[in-house]
Each structure stands twice: as C-alpha cells, then as structure tokens.
Design a protein around this motif. Structure first.
Motif, PDB file in Angstrom:
ATOM      1  N   GLN A  89       0.840  -1.199   0.000  1.00 35.10           N
ATOM      2  CA  GLN A  89       0.000   0.000   0.000  1.00 35.10           C
ATOM      3  C   GLN A  89       0.880   1.256   0.000  1.00 35.10           C
ATOM      4  OE1 GLN A  89      -2.469  -0.141   3.452  1.00 35.10           O
ATOM      5  NE2 GLN A  89      -3.933   1.342   2.677  1.00 35.10           N
ATOM      6  N   PRO A  90       0.738   2.140  -1.011  1.00 32.97           N
ATOM      7  CA  PRO A  90       1.610   3.321  -1.069  1.00 32.97           C
ATOM      8  C   PRO A  90       1.328   4.345   0.028  1.00 32.97           C
ATOM      9  CG  PRO A  90       0.040   3.341  -2.881  1.00 32.97           C
ATOM     10  CD  PRO A  90      -0.145   2.043  -2.166  1.00 32.97           C
ATOM     11  N   ILE A  91       0.079   4.442   0.474  1.00 26.39           N
ATOM     12  CA  ILE A  91      -0.265   5.364   1.554  1.00 26.39           C
ATOM     13  C   ILE A  91      -1.202   4.647   2.526  1.00 26.39           C
ATOM     14  CG2 ILE A  91      -1.397   7.531   2.202  1.00 26.39           C
ATOM     15  CD1 ILE A  91      -0.597   8.658  -0.503  1.00 26.39           C
ATOM     16  N   TYR A  92      -0.820   4.656   3.783  1.00 26.25           N
ATOM     17  CA  TYR A  92      -1.609   4.056   4.852  1.00 26.25           C
ATOM     18  C   TYR A  92      -1.918   5.172   5.829  1.00 26.25           C
ATOM     19  CZ  TYR A  92      -2.362   1.276   9.139  1.00 26.25           C
ATOM     20  OH  TYR A  92      -2.865   0.736  10.298  1.00 26.25           O
ATOM     21  N   ALA A  93      -3.195   5.361   6.139  1.00 27.29           N
ATOM     22  CA  ALA A  93      -3.604   6.384   7.109  1.00 27.29           C
ATOM     23  C   ALA A  93      -4.685   5.779   7.996  1.00 27.29           C
ATOM     24  CB  ALA A  93      -4.130   7.623   6.390  1.00 27.29           C
ATOM     25  N   LYS A  94      -4.432   5.763   9.303  1.00 28.31           N
ATOM     26  CA  LYS A  94      -5.377   5.109  10.200  1.00 28.31           C
ATOM     27  C   LYS A  94      -5.284   5.702  11.600  1.00 28.31           C
ATOM     28  CE  LYS A  94      -6.726   0.558  11.841  1.00 28.31           C
ATOM     29  NZ  LYS A  94      -6.458  -0.864  11.844  1.00 28.31           N
ATOM     30  N   LEU A  95      -6.410   5.731  12.282  1.00 27.49           N
ATOM     31  CA  LEU A  95      -6.437   6.022  13.711  1.00 27.49           C
ATOM     32  C   LEU A  95      -6.216   4.681  14.388  1.00 27.49           C
ATOM     33  CD1 LEU A  95      -6.866   8.091  15.952  1.00 27.49           C
ATOM     34  CD2 LEU A  95      -9.297   7.528  15.882  1.00 27.49           C
ATOM     35  N   HIS A  96      -5.075   4.538  15.038  1.00 31.24           N
ATOM     36  CA  HIS A  96      -4.653   3.239  15.540  1.00 31.24           C
ATOM     37  C   HIS A  96      -4.756   3.184  17.056  1.00 31.24           C
ATOM     38  CE1 HIS A  96      -2.559  -0.568  14.902  1.00 31.24           C
ATOM     39  NE2 HIS A  96      -1.883  -0.296  16.014  1.00 31.24           N
ATOM     40  N   ASN A  97      -5.405   2.135  17.562  1.00 33.02           N
ATOM     41  CA  ASN A  97      -5.458   1.864  18.995  1.00 33.02           C
ATOM     42  C   ASN A  97      -4.421   0.791  19.293  1.00 33.02           C
ATOM     43  OD1 ASN A  97      -7.745   3.541  19.769  1.00 33.02           O
ATOM     44  ND2 ASN A  97      -8.926   2.169  18.463  1.00 33.02           N
ATOM     45  N   TYR A  98      -3.380   1.159  20.021  1.00 36.10           N
ATOM     46  CA  TYR A  98      -2.281   0.236  20.289  1.00 36.10           C
ATOM     47  C   TYR A  98      -2.654  -0.735  21.397  1.00 36.10           C
ATOM     48  CZ  TYR A  98       0.738   2.958  17.292  1.00 36.10           C
ATOM     49  OH  TYR A  98       1.295   3.576  16.213  1.00 36.10           O
ATOM     50  N   GLN A  99      -2.727  -2.010  21.065  1.00 38.47           N
ATOM     51  CA  GLN A  99      -3.003  -3.064  22.043  1.00 38.47           C
ATOM     52  C   GLN A  99      -1.716  -3.731  22.518  1.00 38.47           C
ATOM     53  OE1 GLN A  99      -6.088  -3.293  23.166  1.00 38.47           O
ATOM     54  NE2 GLN A  99      -6.587  -1.675  21.715  1.00 38.47           N
ATOM     55  N   CYS A 100      -0.625  -3.436  21.820  1.00 36.05           N
ATOM     56  CA  CYS A 100       0.660  -4.032  22.182  1.00 36.05           C
ATOM     57  C   CYS A 100       1.777  -3.079  21.761  1.00 36.05           C
ATOM     58  CB  CYS A 100       0.843  -5.380  21.487  1.00 36.05           C
ATOM     59  SG  CYS A 100       0.851  -5.271  19.688  1.00 36.05           S
ATOM     60  N   ASN A 101       2.990  -3.389  22.155  1.00 32.19           N
ATOM     61  CA  ASN A 101       4.152  -2.633  21.718  1.00 32.19           C
ATOM     62  C   ASN A 101       4.632  -3.204  20.389  1.00 32.19           C
ATOM     63  OD1 ASN A 101       4.097  -1.057  24.059  1.00 32.19           O
ATOM     64  ND2 ASN A 101       5.300  -2.569  25.177  1.00 32.19           N
ATOM     65  N   TYR A 102       5.318  -2.382  19.597  1.00 36.22           N
ATOM     66  CA  TYR A 102       5.847  -2.826  18.315  1.00 36.22           C
ATOM     67  C   TYR A 102       7.355  -2.979  18.423  1.00 36.22           C
ATOM     68  CZ  TYR A 102       1.418  -2.284  15.921  1.00 36.22           C
ATOM     69  OH  TYR A 102       0.126  -2.443  15.515  1.00 36.22           O
ATOM     70  N   PRO A 103       7.864  -4.165  18.081  1.00 34.17           N
ATOM     71  CA  PRO A 103       9.316  -4.394  18.198  1.00 34.17           C
ATOM     72  C   PRO A 103      10.097  -3.623  17.138  1.00 34.17           C
ATOM     73  CG  PRO A 103       8.249  -6.265  17.139  1.00 34.17           C
ATOM     74  CD  PRO A 103       7.148  -5.314  17.565  1.00 34.17           C
ATOM     75  N   ALA A 104      11.407  -3.652  17.268  1.00 36.21           N
ATOM     76  CA  ALA A 104      12.297  -2.937  16.351  1.00 36.21           C
ATOM     77  C   ALA A 104      12.048  -3.377  14.913  1.00 36.21           C
ATOM     78  CB  ALA A 104      13.747  -3.187  16.740  1.00 36.21           C
ATOM     79  N   ARG A 105      11.920  -2.377  14.035  1.00 32.59           N
ATOM     80  CA  ARG A 105      11.656  -2.644  12.628  1.00 32.59           C
ATOM     81  C   ARG A 105      12.123  -1.464  11.802  1.00 32.59           C
ATOM     82  NH1 ARG A 105       7.273  -0.375  14.790  1.00 32.59           N
ATOM     83  NH2 ARG A 105       5.838   0.827  13.545  1.00 32.59           N
TER      84      ARG A 105
END
Length: 173
Positions: A10-26
């Motif tokens: 997807q060239p453009i991603y736009a979202k209101l995100h509710n974080y349920q977890c942490n995101y590891p290094a990427r």
C-alpha cells in the motif's frame, strides 16, 4: 530479538490506531508520521528514546530502525511510500531529523486537520482517492519538514545499516 523489515504494498496508509501491544524494532521504506492522540507513547529511533504526549508528532524517515511502546495509546498513523510519490524522496533518503519529534504548538494546526482528513479518506472508496491522499501527504510532510533541522545520513555507518540499505534497495519481498 532481531529487527524486522516491514514490507507494505500500500503506497499510503492512514489510520487512527489503537495500540493493544508494543511494536518491536523494525524498519521500512516508508516515511512514518505518528500524531499522539491519547496516552503517552515512547518511540525509540536508532537507540534513542523519545516520549510523546497527546498532540506531539514524530517522523521516522525510511530505513531507520525504530520501535514503539504504546500499549493502550491511540494515535493517527501515516505511512507513505515516497518512491511512488517522489516529491520528498531524496530528502528522506539522504537525511534524517536531528530530533524526530515536534511538540504540540511547534507545527501548524492544519497538519492535524490534514491527517484527520487522510484517515477519513482512507475509509472511503472515492474517485482519485490515492491522488488526494498523496496531495495531503505532501502538504503534511512539507509543513513538518519546514519545522525540523535535518542532518545528512551517514551511509558509512554500521554493517547492519549498510545491510539494511542494500536490502531496501534490492529486494521487495
């Protein structure tokens, strides 16, 4: 734990995100813009931690290693592939911000309105949707970059950084 390369079609991603977890290094080829909405968020970019409060915005340039600690937080998240929309491609690829965080009040309020509009547009199925999203993305990034001090990226960095750059330039999956 090893860092992950995050590939998105997807060239453009736009979202209101509710974080349920942490995101590891990427890392990924997209520029990532996050506006904190609720609860504090900790962003770690290339080993340096930044704490965001509601209203703060961070930008992670392409191919920079980062992780997010945001369990229970909410944020508007934009990921934009500037290879497909090249207005800022060279700036993003060859530089990085001295500080990737802009505090509330350090950027025009129109930036948040544009991000909100992008989130709403992403949910719709409209003619010229991608073109409209690209226009907003260029406006948001232009406004934010004009408030940041950029420094040249050191491409002679660690072997890991060189490998990341090679993978990013030569592989798509």
């Amino acid at each position: 734990m090893f860092p992950e390369y995050e590939h998105r079609e997807q060239p453009i991603y736009a979202k209101l995100h509710n974080y349920q977890c942490n995101y590891p290094a990427r890392f990924h080829k997209h520029v990532e813009i996050l506006a904190a909405v609720h609860a504090p968020i900790r962003l770690i970019v290339q080993g340096t931690a930044y704490d965001l409060e509601p209203g703060d915005i961070y930008i992670v340039f392409p191919n920079l290693l980062h992780s997010i600690e945001a369990r229970g937080a909410q944020a508007m998240v934009l990921l934009v592939d500037f290879e497909k929309y090249p207005a800022f491609h060279d700036v993003l690829l060859h530089n990085h911000p001295e500080n990737p965080v802009l505090r509330k009040g350090q950027y025009p309020s129109s930036v948040l309105h544009a991000m909100e509009r992008m989130v709403a547009l992403s949910k719709a199925n409209l003619p010229y949707q991608q073109e409209t999203l690209a226009g907003y993305a260029n406006a948001v990034l232009g406004e934010l970059l004009s408030q940041m001090q950029l420094v040249p990226r050191n491409m002679d960095g660690s072997l890991v950084q060189q490998l990341q750059f090679y993978i990013r330039e030569n592989y798509t999956r």
